[in-house]
Design an enzyme around this catalytic site. Structure first.
Site, PDB file in Angstrom:
ATOM      1  N   SER A 275       0.845  -1.191   0.000  1.00 43.75           N
ATOM      2  CA  SER A 275       0.000   0.000   0.000  1.00 43.75           C
ATOM      3  C   SER A 275       0.884   1.247   0.000  1.00 43.75           C
ATOM      4  CB  SER A 275      -0.949  -0.041   1.200  1.00 43.75           C
ATOM      5  OG  SER A 275      -1.979   0.894   1.065  1.00 43.75           O
TER       6      SER A 275
ATOM      7  N   HIS B 134      -7.447  -5.614  -1.192  1.00 43.47           N
ATOM      8  CA  HIS B 134      -6.259  -4.921  -0.693  1.00 43.47           C
ATOM      9  C   HIS B 134      -5.454  -5.781   0.274  1.00 43.47           C
ATOM     10  CE1 HIS B 134      -4.008  -1.214  -0.464  1.00 43.47           C
ATOM     11  NE2 HIS B 134      -4.012  -1.252   0.855  1.00 43.47           N
TER      12      HIS B 134
END
Length: 674
Positions: free
Chosen positions: A528, A646
């Site tokens: 991320s 994610h």
């Protein structure tokens, strides 16, 4: 400022729905399979990772105590993933017996259904929880009758409950909750914004639920809700960025005449977190105190001049405070390690808790009138544990743990320091097997550096595949995180973002200088915002690293805010539409800093088509540009996973597949035998 031309040759890879992009993605996945499936010893490595990633996990319990017929009963709600389970399940411990309440395993054949969040009612009769599919985190809210083991009807199945906050009314008649707009209520690009607080009564059609907070606010504002145990005081906390959070107070006792009071609405960047109790509000803030301090506030006299300072600012970052009975448990970060102090309600220090070692604890959970607190503990070599602490003595006892084949005594963890480009000392943790031979070793360096997130010691099963082969695991505590309070965070955001990359590079250089590793054995990884870190590191210092793994990354910083919910991150990174911010972003944007005919390190980019936070376009565009630019023969790969997001809620099977590719790639490049 005039028009600035910036090359963007792979913009066509932004459209993940196009046939051309899908064909490209299929081809890229085939390249990954052709290279990594041929690695010798891969089958044995898979078995090893299956064992390591199957090590269980237990999370922080929420105790709920009720009194019936003069008898007190405490129920503990918590998540546990047992060995061999694909996903954590919501469990209930009651009178020392334990049972599963919600097991997402049966909701999807591929294990891709995940339990996202949960909130028990005040008496433990009901629990509201969210489930999503395929890693998209787009939760649907359900309500379970705990005693009957049955879901309530369709009126208690509420969609668009992404990252929901839920506050039950004390009489179980309903709850306040957060919800996102329907697709026909806002433009398509705004469905992940415009979060509001609603009131739901059991049995009522959710479409008829009244909005109670959020009307007229900016679409990027993120409200959440809490309620005092007796139900009088309602708090709406509004996240407007990782450096600003405000709080509003509602006295429900006033009925229809109740109005929201701006309890803490600064006209500058400051964070306020408020926990409502029946008699006091706990207010933790960094306003005027970058390491945070705590006030007690009488909700009937909420004006600032009446606030009582209970815990003043110290040299350590105060990250959480919980009231349990007449005791406060204050959680601090000391050089990237957790400390818990026990204090009276007047702030008298009653001493530090005796923790199992240098590691990370959660906040303490407990009840307003309780006599015990609970907290989790983990370290680089210790999987999650839950400990109970007595409020009167501070004595801790083990409440739950998981079985692990890892012997913590076989490893050593050291904390060391590097010096960054501007002279700032940067701490980092180094973990290795005590029996590993001396001399430069294969080393995996990771970091994050953003959003006030501290990189504390935590257990990652896959890391032992490297440690058992003589490798070294390094975690850098770089600026942008929360290790040293808000100053440390601010020193790594907006116009200061380059500090983050300088810090990380300084740690890498220190590892080489002190002989821990060398350039042919140094790999980096991050996810991320940490994926952005990796992208910046390899474009700014490509010669320093042998290999890099960038997971679910942000890499095109000139267009990041146009996708999914990324406008929420503008307060952290800046806006490309602002000319000044544009220059900051362009200066480090990894996609734009790729230079032709440069020998880039071997790079594996990991992304997923169901990611609802960071759009996969970042990894696609970066992979294409690196592949075209690199002058080395080291591979540039992008792995695009389906039915995943994610990272949250990823089943163990998919985690094994992903970590197998990651470790196979790293072992190949670092010459580590599988």
């Amino acid at each position: 400022m005039g028009v600035r031309e910036v090359a963007d040759p792979y913009r066509w890879l932004e459209d993940g729905a196009s046939e051309k992009v899908q064909a490209w993605s299929t081809e890229q996945n085939a390249r990954v399979r052709a290279l990594l499936d041929a690695e010798p010893g891969r089958a044995g490595l898979r078995g090893e990772l299956e064992r390591l990633l199957s090590i269980g996990w237990v999370d922080l319990p929420v105790p709920v105590t009720t009194e019936q017929n003069g008898q007190r009963r405490t129920r503990y709600f918590f998540e546990r993933r047992g060995q061999g389970d694909e996903q954590p399940a919501l469990c209930l411990r009651d009178d020392e017996s334990e049972r599963v309440l919600v097991d997402p395993a049966g909701l999807a054949s591929d294990g891709a259904a995940a339990l996202d969040w949960w909130f028990p009612s005040a008496d433990g009769r009901y629990v509201a929880y969210g489930v999503s599919l395929g890693g998209n985190e787009q939760s649907t809210l359900y309500v379970l009758d705990v005693d009957q083991g049955e879901l309530l009807g369709e009126s208690e199945q509420i969609t668009r409950a992404y990252f929901a906050s839920v506050a039950w009314l004390p009489d179980n008649s309903g709850f306040y909750y957060t919800r996102y707009p329907a697709e026909d209520q806002v433009p398509e690009s705004e469905t992940l914004y415009h979060r509001k607080i609603y009131e739901h009564r059991l049995g009522r059609d959710p479409n008829q639920d009244p909005m109670v907070f959020g009307e007229g606010r900016a679409m990027t504002d993120m409200p959440s809700v809490e309620i005092s145990p007796a139900g009088r005081w309602l708090v709406a906390a509004v996240h407007t960025g990782w450096s600003r959070r405000e709080a509003h107070l509602l006295d429900r006792q006033q009925g229809a005449d109740a109005q929201w009071l701006p309890l803490a609405v600064p006209d500058h960047e400051a964070v306020y977190t408020v926990t409502p109790h029946d008699d006091w509000l706990l207010v933790r803030t960094n306003d005027g105190a970058p390491n945070y301090r705590l006030f007690l506030v009488d909700p009937e006299k909420p004006e600032r001049q009446h606030w009582q300072l209970i815990i003043p600012e110290s040299d350590e970052a105060l990250v959480e405070v919980t009231r349990v009975g007449d005791v406060l448990f204050a959680c601090y970060v000391r050089d990237a390690k957790s400390v818990i102090r026990r204090l009276s309600l007047t702030g008298t220090d009653l001493g530090e808790l005796d923790l199992p070692g240098a590691g990370t604890v959660s906040h303490v959970s407990g009840e307003q009138h309780g006599s015990e607190g609970l907290f989790t503990f983990t370290s680089f070599v210790t999987p999650s544990q839950v400990h109970r602490v007595a409020t009167d003595t501070g004595e801790t006892t083990l409440w739950a743990e998981v079985t692990s084949p890892i012997n913590p005594e076989a490893y050593e963890t050291k904390q060391r320091w590097a010096t960054s480009a501007d002279g700032t000392r940067i701490p980092y943790f180094m973990v290795r097997n005590k029996q590993a031979p001396a001399g430069p070793a294969p080393t995996l360096l990771t970091g994050y550096g953003g959003f006030n997130k501290a990189m504390m010691p935590s257990f990652a099963g896959e890391s032992f595949a490297l440690l058992e082969r003589g490798g070294v695991l390094v975690t850098a505590n770089i600026r942008g995180g929360g290790e040293y309070g808000e100053r440390w965070h601010r020193a790594g955001m907006l116009e200061s973002k380059q500090n983050v990359f300088d810090d990380f590079i300084a740690v890498a250089e220190q590892l080489i200088a002190d002989g821990t590793t060398d350039r042919q054995q140094l790999a980096i990884t991050g996810g991320s915002n940490g994926g952005l870190l990796v992208g910046a590191a390899i474009t700014q210092r490509p010669e320093l690293f042998r290999a890099a793994v960038s997971a679910v990354p942000l890499l095109d910083m000139l267009r990041y805010d146009r996708f999914l919910l990324a406008k929420l991150w503008v307060p952290e990174y800046g806006s490309p539409d602002n000319p000044e911010h544009f220059e900051w972003l362009l200066a480090y944007s990894p996609y734009h800093q790729v230079e032709p005919k440069t020998a880039y390190p071997a790079t594996l980019l990991l992304t997923a088509d169901g990611d609802s936070r960071v759009d996969p376009m970042h990894a696609r565009k970066m992979a294409a540009r690196l592949q075209a630019a690199t002058s080395s023969d080291r591979p540039i790969l992008v792995r695009i996973e389906t039915r995943a997001g994610h990272g949250a809620g990823k089943p163990v099977t998919k985690r094994v597949d992903e970590r197998l590719d990651m470790m196979s790639f790293l072992f190949r490049e670092l010459s580590v035998p599988c």
